[in-house]
Design an enzyme around this catalytic site. Structure first.
Site: not given
Length: 732
Positions: A88, A224, A654
């Site tokens: 992402h 991810d 992230s």
């Protein structure tokens, strides 16, 4: 009120080292040795503070990169500048590089050689060179005056001088950031690389498995990750994209562990967390719960609904909007979770109880009362002023002002006004021709008109003094209806049916002959005029209240620190490098429910739903999982997918590396858990968890699914049989 000098603060911090908590805190790497190392060693860290942060020799901080200006983190994993981050985090770049015929979001991408790697326009990564505490310098030099303007000028001069000195005769960039509610100052110097290339990403069926449904949730089964590479000029310096550039040779890169993880294993995260607000008052929390969050949830929910309709109808639109939709959706769900948590845990009441004890301390001495006696009364006044314009201001500023249709209306109105004053409109007409063509071709205006009506009605419904608003009074008197909601419905119905502002044919005629006043009495003008007037009248009030609240929060933090002088404080996150440390650990979200600390491939198979795009499994992956064709990446016959730790993270973290006690990469952090959505405000050690993708699942996908063995060959992989020491990946 003058801030406390750094000398006192440093004495205060270093005298209370034992208070640092392993499961809370985003710590400055500059002070790891003094504040954190003792506790980290107890938890299982086997290296030294200098292995993490050292400005004279290579260290882990040199392998942790900031993406852009801090929207995500990445880690360097090879001596050829290979970077792991989240899927992402690379999503926007992947979408921009995709097309209907070559959809990297849908199909994934794997560069099997350097020449297949794709340059990413307008994308950069930065390495922290060093950071320096400037607080004592600034406080000392500003202590000569009490004049606020003069203090501000001195600060600006010092900051400019320090930045100029740090970047003189080198290619570095520098910035000064405030910490601890604006009471301390730190210089941060970066080396920024602008030639970054897209190397690999799994298809969204892996990288986004579970979609919005699983977002922020545990158990999680999302692969991810995406892969980038940093390039440099042949002479070893950062450079803009050039075919002659070569892969970056980093000062440090992480070895990767295949040894696995166990419950209570040490875990450490280095990264660039975006924003936390851990030192707020009950007034701040009540405002978020009652004003800010309901409005923002309303606005983003409507935007997502309209965007989803457009994306479902057109493949190209889905690609074009994918990144924006994912970002809004992520924040929307975060806000919903945080709002539920604030209410569920009664945090307004809890904060008030803490403040009562602080007020007791303030009232315990005349000196305290003189410094802080009006603090909470001032908070109440500031938030009363803010509440007078909220949440209407949000609907105008965040909802309406960002709509393309609002700009379209304003552009035509501006042309009308220039014509009236006999001014040249040629450039305005050329711009209108271009924007209106795009608007009608893409058709987005139809859904935006629905949003305009929704946001405008919300704006007028939430006015604190509607009797002073001209449009509100006019609609009230002009239109029939049993209540104002119905009256505004009738107003919008007439406006939509009679206006030609969104008639393609009429706009084309206007562009050809703008002197003819096609839209002289259009109701859209009346609406936009009133909204613009509302913004002008209330913007300064918003700015004034917001600045006052920021000043009060600084004063509150100083009071809090003085009151709790036996505690160690860490600064709120602000997109600067931080370290958090803790353990791999499960949790109990509620009575009779227990969550294990890792998930496996069995969970992927059990979630499969061919009729739901969020839970489809690529046929090749399905076959690999069913046949248990895992290579060296499994534990016996089970492939680990994701795991939990109690590391303290937030947005911006992230893509951060999750590191074991030997300094080896064991995972990539990508999310927090739903039960702890209030974590940016207050940490609950029993609930706050970081969700990471197990590095073994990442390698499995690269190797067995994609066959990208060229990437596997670059990595320094550590197994139980082949222990590697830090010297193997350090360049002195």
């Amino acid at each position: 009120m003058k801030k406390l000098l750094t000398l006192f603060l440093l004495v205060l911090i270093f005298s209370t080292i034992s208070q640092a908590k392993p499961d809370e805190g985003m710590w400055l790497p500059l002070y790891i040795k003094q504040l954190n190392m003792k506790q980290m060693k107890k938890l299982g860290f086997k290296l030294s503070a200098k292995d993490i942060y050292d400005i004279n020799n290579s260290s882990m901080k040199d392998a942790v990169v900031r993406l852009g200006k801090g929207f995500c983190t990445g880690e360097i994993v090879s001596e050829k500048g290979l970077v792991f981050t989240n899927h992402h985090c690379g999503f926007s770049a992947i979408a921009d590089l995709s097309s209907v015929d070559n959809d990297f979001l849908e199909n994934g991408f794997w560069a099997k050689s350097f020449d297949k790697e794709i340059p990413i326009p307008d994308f950069s990564v930065s390495r922290l060179v060093y950071m320096k505490d400037l607080t004592f310098l600034i406080d000392s030099l500003t202590s000569v005056t009490e004049d606020e303007d003069e203090v501000g000028n001195i600060k600006s001069h010092i900051i400019d001088s320090v930045i100029n000195k740090a970047t003189k005769d080198n290619h570095f960039e520098a910035e000064v950031k405030t910490m601890f509610a604006g009471t301390e100052y730190f210089l941060l110097v970066y080396e920024t690389f602008n030639d970054v290339r897209f190397v690999a990403a799994p298809p969204s069926s892996i990288g986004k498995f579970g979609g919005d449904t699983d977002n922020w949730m545990w158990p999680r089964h999302t692969g991810d990750f995406s892969i980038l590479r940093i390039y440099m000029s042949p002479d070893g310096k950062p450079a803009e994209y050039n075919e002659d550039n070569v892969p970056y040779k980093p000062l440090y890169h992480f070895p990767i562990s295949l040894k696995g993880i166990e419950r209570n294993d040490f875990s450490m995260i280095l990264g660039y967390p975006g924003t936390t607000e851990r030192y707020l008052t009950s007034y701040d929390i009540a405002y978020k719960l009652n004003k800010e969050q309901p409005a923002m949830i309303d606005i983003f929910g409507k935007q997502l609904s309209m965007m989803k309709q457009a994306m479902d109808a057109d493949h190209q639109v889905r690609i074009d909007m994918a990144s924006q939709y994912a970002g809004i959706s992520n924040y929307y769900k975060y806000l919903k979770g945080q709002s539920l948590g604030l209410e569920k845990f009664g945090l307004v009441s809890e904060y008030k109880q803490k403040e009562e004890k602080l007020i007791e301390w303030i009232n315990s001495s005349e000196e305290n009362k003189e410094k802080y006696g009006e603090l909470f009364n001032d908070f109440e006044i500031a938030y009363n002023n803010m509440n007078r314009i909220m949440p209407s201001f949000y609907y105008a500023a965040v909802g309406i002002s960002r709509l393309g249709v609002k700009s379209h209306i304003s552009d035509i109105k501006s042309i009308h006004e220039k014509l009236l004053n006999k001014k040249d409109v040629d450039s305005d007409i050329a711009n209108l021709k271009e924007t209106s063509k795009a608007m009608f071709e893409e058709g987005y205006y139809k859904s935006e008109l629905v949003m305009l009506k929704f946001f405008a009605k919300k704006l007028y419904k939430n006015l604190s003094n509607p009797e002073f608003n001209e449009l509100y009074i006019w609609v009230k008197e002009e239109y029939k209806g049993k209540d104002m909601d119905e009256k505004f419905d009738n107003f919008f119905e007439e406006m939509f049916s009679e206006s030609d502002l969104f008639c393609e044919e009429t706009i084309a005629k206007f562009i050809e002959n703008p002197k003819k006043k096609y839209f002289k009495k259009d109701l859209f003008f009346k609406l936009v005029d009133d909204i613009s007037s509302f913004m002008r009248k209330n913007y300064m009030a918003f700015l004034s209240s917001n600045n006052k609240i920021s000043t009060l929060q600084e004063e509150y933090f100083v009071a809090l620190r003085e009151w709790k002088k036996d505690e160690t404080f860490y600064p709120d996150a602000n997109s600067t490098m931080r370290l958090s440390y803790g353990k791999v650990i499960p949790y109990h979200p509620k009575d009779a429910v227990y969550y294990h600390f890792h998930t496996t491939h069995y969970g992927i198979l059990s979630k499969e739903d061919p009729n739901d795009s969020e839970f489809k499994i690529d046929p090749k992956l399905h076959k690999l999982l069913e046949n248990k064709n895992f290579g060296p990446y499994a534990e016996k016959d089970t492939l680990m997918v994701c795991f939990l730790s109690n590391n303290d993270i937030t947005g911006g973290n992230s893509g951060s590396p999750v590191i074991n006690g030997n300094g080896e990469l064991i995972g990539i952090a990508f999310d927090g858990n739903w039960e702890a959505m209030t974590g940016d405000l207050v940490v609950d050690p029993s609930l706050n968890r970081t969700i990471s993708v197990d590095i073994r699942y990442v390698l499995f996908v690269i190797d067995k699914f994609a066959g990208a063995t060229n990437l596997i060959d670059e990595l320094d992989i550590v197994t139980a049989k082949t222990e590697k020491v830090k010297e193997a990946v350090k360049v002195e």
